[in-house]
Write an enzyme that holds these catalytic residues in place. Structure first.
Site, PDB file in Angstrom:
ATOM      1  N   ASP A   1      46.917  44.363  26.887  1.00 29.01           N
ATOM      2  CA  ASP A   1      47.401  44.699  28.226  1.00 29.01           C
ATOM      3  C   ASP A   1      48.503  45.743  28.060  1.00 29.01           C
ATOM      4  O   ASP A   1      49.046  45.927  26.966  1.00 29.01           O
ATOM      5  CB  ASP A   1      47.937  43.428  28.894  1.00 29.01           C
ATOM      6  CG  ASP A   1      48.588  43.724  30.230  1.00 29.01           C
ATOM      7  OD1 ASP A   1      47.958  44.432  31.035  1.00 29.01           O
ATOM      8  OD2 ASP A   1      49.720  43.266  30.451  1.00 29.01           O
TER       9      ASP A   1
ATOM     10  N   THR B   1      51.467  46.565  30.608  1.00 30.51           N
ATOM     11  CA  THR B   1      52.814  46.222  31.053  1.00 30.51           C
ATOM     12  C   THR B   1      53.311  44.946  30.387  1.00 30.51           C
ATOM     13  O   THR B   1      52.672  43.894  30.471  1.00 30.51           O
ATOM     14  CB  THR B   1      52.836  46.037  32.584  1.00 30.51           C
ATOM     15  OG1 THR B   1      52.346  47.220  33.200  1.00 30.51           O
ATOM     16  CG2 THR B   1      54.251  45.752  33.068  1.00 30.51           C
TER      17      THR B   1
ATOM     18  N   ASP C   1      50.747  39.370  28.840  1.00 30.67           N
ATOM     19  CA  ASP C   1      51.933  38.593  29.199  1.00 30.67           C
ATOM     20  C   ASP C   1      51.965  38.148  30.647  1.00 30.67           C
ATOM     21  O   ASP C   1      52.842  37.384  31.040  1.00 30.67           O
ATOM     22  CB  ASP C   1      53.202  39.403  28.911  1.00 30.67           C
ATOM     23  CG  ASP C   1      53.457  40.463  29.984  1.00 30.67           C
ATOM     24  OD1 ASP C   1      52.474  41.057  30.473  1.00 30.67           O
ATOM     25  OD2 ASP C   1      54.627  40.681  30.329  1.00 30.67           O
TER      26      ASP C   1
END
Length: 693
Positions: A381, A383, A581
């Site tokens: 991912d 961000t 996250d």
């Protein structure tokens, strides 16, 4: 060592017969000093009785008595009997009882072999003593010294093994001891020392220099550097200011802090880490299935080999046949004890998981270690994973009929209920501009795409061009050409629509973590390729991929699209790890062969993952891969040694070398070899704790 077996008190495992391991969450200390350890006392008693027993058995070798038959005299035989019997039935009663229990339950194990071997030697010797004419010729073979010596050596091995196994749980114990027993709580003008168990969220605590932080908290007064090395592996203390979070178990170094408790008891980061490591230590690696299949037939096979050895020596062996037959059969039973086989995998897993935890790498179970060793593709991912996850609003662009402040105010008001880091950046931007937030009337979210709702009787939507297109607003990016230039530099663009009309856009920057590029290059050197999966625009994704050194990326993906991308990669034969996250990463984390969560991210992501990086730093992934590869290599070494030891030891104990060399293996030497095999497996596993990551 056997999952699913639990007890509220110490004792033996009903399956393998080995001592149950204390649960580190219930037993805070492994306190077993030599003077109070029952096994040590039994060993000391057995050793004191075995020394004169061995002396009597070898009396014919004493100076001046060489060649005599003193050891075969009736009086010396009875002396051996009275020395050996308490060794076997008092010191070795645990082995005998566990052996009998294994025969009753059908779960044959190492104690089955020990009890049969020791019982056969003692029973045979006692019969020879009571009825010497029951044997042919004038031979009255006595094996009391073998029975006593085997018990003593096995006790020694069990005692040393228990000490070594305690060291395998040393990392968990070190984590447990990080939490101080008391805290300094402030109530008004009163400061009192209270047990950590009574601390509740909202309590204000004073943390003095050198003290450990008792619970998860937030700094409300003071400034200091906090040493987080025992939780994250990072040796440099981290500066903490007002508003910063601090973690239970970390140590305050040079300044006094006032902190407000946020998580206490079992909810603290330290408690969750301990629980995770303890639970993972009890899990089984898939490679253990091979050991289970072998163990299922191992003990019956060994008993059959011992019986065959006895019969071969009894019928075709040299005189005294009965003596050779019994000695070699007992040696086969003792040397083949499968303790090394049973320890090969669990001790390596326990040491590795503890070592990883001390470096900020939390592995959920043993199966994850095996997957971590062999995955070849890492999906990332953007961000909070590749980037710092702390974006800032750098610019607002609006259509001519709107104002920047109005667009920002509406966007921040709608984002107020979102936990995404970009939402926080927009809200912080509104606060800095002193714009009051407006209560929304309705709210709808499509994770990974955008949000919409009604504010002040106006319909507002914020998100990607694809999200606005779904709501009937095509080609929104064409209205803001300046924003597209920002994408090429890695900025994230959120477009805002008001009442079905393009109203503006918000430009947010989230810098790449300093270690991301180095981590990705390290993974490439380990043969692992990286691919970025992001909901951001194609231009933004391309710029970030170049900056981070990622060769492949997919952009403008929803959480469902990320999951489909992983399925496609898996269908092409890749073993996939996914690192993320956020809440929107949870489906992909669950769908990957291995889910990796940033410890700085959401609880949902962490719960969905097989591996958690406490610091939220990608540089921990190459460390985790190296640890997993070293662990699996260590397990294979242990299994090879255990299998090779038995493959070579059983024929030697059976006497295969005797026709060529005249060498036979004494039962006591077999017991010593069995002990050394277990200790070598544990010693090899403990090497993992010293391995730098």
């Amino acid at each position: 060592m056997c999952p699913g077996v639990a007890s509220d008190k110490p004792g033996a495992c009903p399956k393998c017969g080995m001592d149950l391991e204390p649960n580190p969450r219930q037993f805070q200390h492994f306190d077993s000093p030599l003077s109070s350890d029952p096994m040590c006392r039994r060993f000391l008693l057995a050793a004191l009785l075995t020394i004169p027993l061995m002396a009597l058995a070898m009396a014919d070798m004493w100076p001046g008595l060489h060649g005599s038959t003193l050891s075969k005299s009736s009086s010396v035989g009875w002396m051996q009997f009275f020395l050996a019997t308490p060794i076997v039935f008092v010191c070795g009663w645990t082995f005998l009882s566990r052996g009998v229990q294994s025969l009753k339950s059908g779960d044959l194990n190492m104690f089955t072999l020990i009890s049969i071997g020791v019982g056969a030697a003692w029973s045979f010797s006692t019969t020879a003593l009571l009825a010497p004419k029951a044997f042919p010729g004038d031979q009255s073979p006595l094996y009391f010294e073998a029975a006593g010596g085997i018990v003593t050596l096995v006790l020694l091995g069990q005692m040393l093994e228990a000490r070594a196994r305690q060291r395998t749980g040393g990392a968990i114990q070190a984590l447990i001891q990080l939490a101080p027993p008391v805290a300094h709580r402030i109530s008004g003008d009163l400061e009192e020392e209270v047990p950590i168990d009574v601390i509740r969220p909202g309590d204000v605590l004073r943390v003095r220099p050198g003290d450990s932080i008792p619970v998860d908290a937030q700094v409300t007064e003071g400034q200091s550097a906090v040493d987080e090395s025992l939780l994250t592996g990072e040796s440099i203390p981290v500066e903490k200011y007002i508003g910063d979070p601090v973690t239970s178990g970390t140590r305050n170094t040079n300044g006094t802090l006032l902190v407000t408790a946020t998580r206490t008891g079992a909810d603290t980061t330290l408690s969750r880490i301990i629980d995770l490591v303890a639970e993972a230590s009890q899990s089984r690696a898939p490679v253990q299935a091979l050991v289970d299949r072998v163990s299922g037939v191992f003990v019956p096979t060994v008993i059959a080999c011992a019986a065959l050895t006895f019969l071969v020596w009894l019928f075709i062996g040299p005189e005294p046949r009965i003596s050779f037959a019994l000695s070699n059969a007992v040696s086969v039973l003792i040397i083949a004890c499968p303790c090394a086989l049973g320890l090969a995998t669990p001790v390596s897993i326990m040491v590795a998981l503890g070592h990883g935890a001390m470096s900020g790498i939390l592995i959920r179970n043993a199966a994850a270690v095996q997957t971590l060793e062999r995955f070849d593709t890492l999906a990332l991912d953007k961000t909070g994973t590749i980037t710092k996850g702390k974006p800032t609003l750098v610019r607002t662009i609006c259509a001519p009929e709107f104002s920047d402040s109005r667009i920002l105010q509406l966007a921040a008001s709608l984002e107020y209920s979102s936990e995404h880091p970009i939402a926080h950046a927009i809200i912080e931007g509104a606060k800095l501009a002193n714009l009051p937030l407006i209560q929304f009337e309705s709210f709808e979210s499509k994770p990974g795409f955008g949000i919409s709702g009604i504010i002040d009787r106006q319909w507002v939507a914020i998100g990607s061009p694809a999200f606005l297109k779904i709501h009937g607003i095509p080609d929104v990016s064409a209205h803001f050409p300046d924003a597209l230039k920002e994408c090429a530099t890695g900025a994230t663009i959120l477009f805002v629509a008001l009442n079905q009309q393009p109203a503006g856009c918000l430009i947010v920057r989230d810098p790449i973590k300093p270690t991301s590029r180095e981590a990705i290059e390290s993974l490439q050197s380990l043969g692992i390729c990286s691919i970025m999966l992001t909901g951001d625009s194609m231009e933004t994704a391309r710029a970030l991929a170049v900056a981070a050194g990622i060769q492949e990326f997919r952009a403008e993906l929803s959480p469902e699209d990320k999951l489909e991308a992983l399925k496609l990669l898996k269908s092409q034969g890749h073993t996939i790890a996914m690192a993320g996250d956020g809440v929107n990463d949870a489906p992909a984390l669950s769908g990957a062969d291995l889910g990796i969560a940033m410890g700085t991210g959401s609880d949902v992501a962490i719960e969905s993952a097989d591996l958690t990086l406490v610091q939220g730093d990608l540089s921990a992934i190459p460390k985790a891969v190296r640890l997993a590869r070293a662990t699996m290599r260590n397990i294979r070494q242990n299994l090879f040694f255990a299998f090779a030891y038995n493959a070579l030891g059983i024929p030697v104990a059976a006497g295969i070398l005797y026709p060529f060399t005249g060498i036979l293996l004494n039962p006591m030497l077999a017991a010593l070899a069995m002990t050394l095999s277990s200790l070598s497996v544990i010693g090899n596993a403990l090497r993992l704790a010293r391995r730098p990551l």
